[in-house]
Design a protein around this motif. Sequence first.
Motif, PDB file in Angstrom:
ATOM      1  N   LEU A  42      -6.914   7.494   1.017  1.00  0.00           N
ATOM      2  CA  LEU A  42      -7.035   7.138  -0.960  1.00  0.00           C
ATOM      3  C   LEU A  42      -6.159   6.874  -0.713  1.00  0.00           C
ATOM      4  N   ALA A  43      -5.370   7.760  -1.572  1.00  0.00           N
ATOM      5  CA  ALA A  43      -4.346   8.136  -1.711  1.00  0.00           C
ATOM      6  C   ALA A  43      -2.658   7.970  -1.052  1.00  0.00           C
ATOM      7  N   ALA A  44      -3.014   7.398   0.599  1.00  0.00           N
ATOM      8  CA  ALA A  44      -1.994   6.874   1.733  1.00  0.00           C
ATOM      9  C   ALA A  44      -2.335   5.873   1.319  1.00  0.00           C
ATOM     10  N   ARG A  45      -3.183   4.761   0.834  1.00  0.00           N
ATOM     11  CA  ARG A  45      -3.212   3.715   0.295  1.00  0.00           C
ATOM     12  C   ARG A  45      -2.786   3.177  -1.168  1.00  0.00           C
ATOM     13  N   PHE A  46      -2.937   4.220  -1.783  1.00  0.00           N
ATOM     14  CA  PHE A  46      -2.476   4.120  -3.482  1.00  0.00           C
ATOM     15  C   PHE A  46      -0.919   3.720  -2.920  1.00  0.00           C
ATOM     16  N   ALA A  47      -0.760   4.607  -2.159  1.00  0.00           N
ATOM     17  CA  ALA A  47       0.720   4.778  -1.929  1.00  0.00           C
ATOM     18  C   ALA A  47       1.795   3.673  -1.370  1.00  0.00           C
ATOM     19  N   ALA A  48       0.946   2.569  -0.737  1.00  0.00           N
ATOM     20  CA  ALA A  48       0.875   1.405   0.085  1.00  0.00           C
ATOM     21  C   ALA A  48       0.904   0.242  -0.990  1.00  0.00           C
ATOM     22  N   LYS A  49       0.063   0.529  -1.724  1.00  0.00           N
ATOM     23  CA  LYS A  49       0.199  -0.107  -3.002  1.00  0.00           C
ATOM     24  C   LYS A  49       1.135  -0.685  -3.408  1.00  0.00           C
ATOM     25  N   GLU A  50       1.494   0.445  -4.166  1.00  0.00           N
ATOM     26  CA  GLU A  50       3.093   0.929  -4.775  1.00  0.00           C
ATOM     27  C   GLU A  50       3.813   0.803  -4.308  1.00  0.00           C
ATOM     28  N   ALA A  51       4.287   1.003  -3.170  1.00  0.00           N
ATOM     29  CA  ALA A  51       5.029   0.783  -2.518  1.00  0.00           C
ATOM     30  C   ALA A  51       5.703  -0.925  -1.778  1.00  0.00           C
ATOM     31  N   LEU A  52       4.249  -1.508  -1.919  1.00  0.00           N
ATOM     32  CA  LEU A  52       4.782  -3.195  -1.637  1.00  0.00           C
ATOM     33  C   LEU A  52       5.029  -3.409  -3.869  1.00  0.00           C
TER      34      LEU A  52
END
Length: 122
Positions: A42-52
Motif C-alpha cells: 500500500l505504501a508503494a501504491r501511495f508513493a505511485a499516486k503521489e508521484a503521478l
Amino acid sequence: MIAGIGIDVVDLDRFERSIRRTPALVERLFAESERGRSPRSLAARFAAKEALIKALGGHAVLRWQEMRVVQDADGNPGFEVTGGLAAHLEALGIDALHLSMSHDAGIASAFVVLERSGGAGG
C-alpha cells in the motif's frame, strides 16, 4: 515527448502507523481492488499516486480512487485511470503513463513518467 515526471518516497514505518491509527485512510486512498494488500504494498501504491500527482503538477482535479495501480500480465506496474483524471489526461494529450515502484531500506518509492505524442495540450 515527456510531458511530466514525478517521484515520491514513503517511510514504511510511518505509513503503517498512519493506517493503523486511521484505518479509514485505506478506504479514502485506495480503490477496493487495491485494499487488503500488505502495508508495504500500500505504501508503494501511495508513493505511485503521489508521484503521478507531482508529474501532473499537483492538480486539484485528482481523486485518489481515480488512479488505481495495476499490474500487467508480466507483473509490471501501471495505472488504470478513470473519471475526471482520465478526462484531464486526455485533455493534456497524455498518451502513456509509465510507473516504477520499489520498497527497500524502510522506504517505498515510485517514479512516474507521462508521455505525449503531440496534438492536444502540447
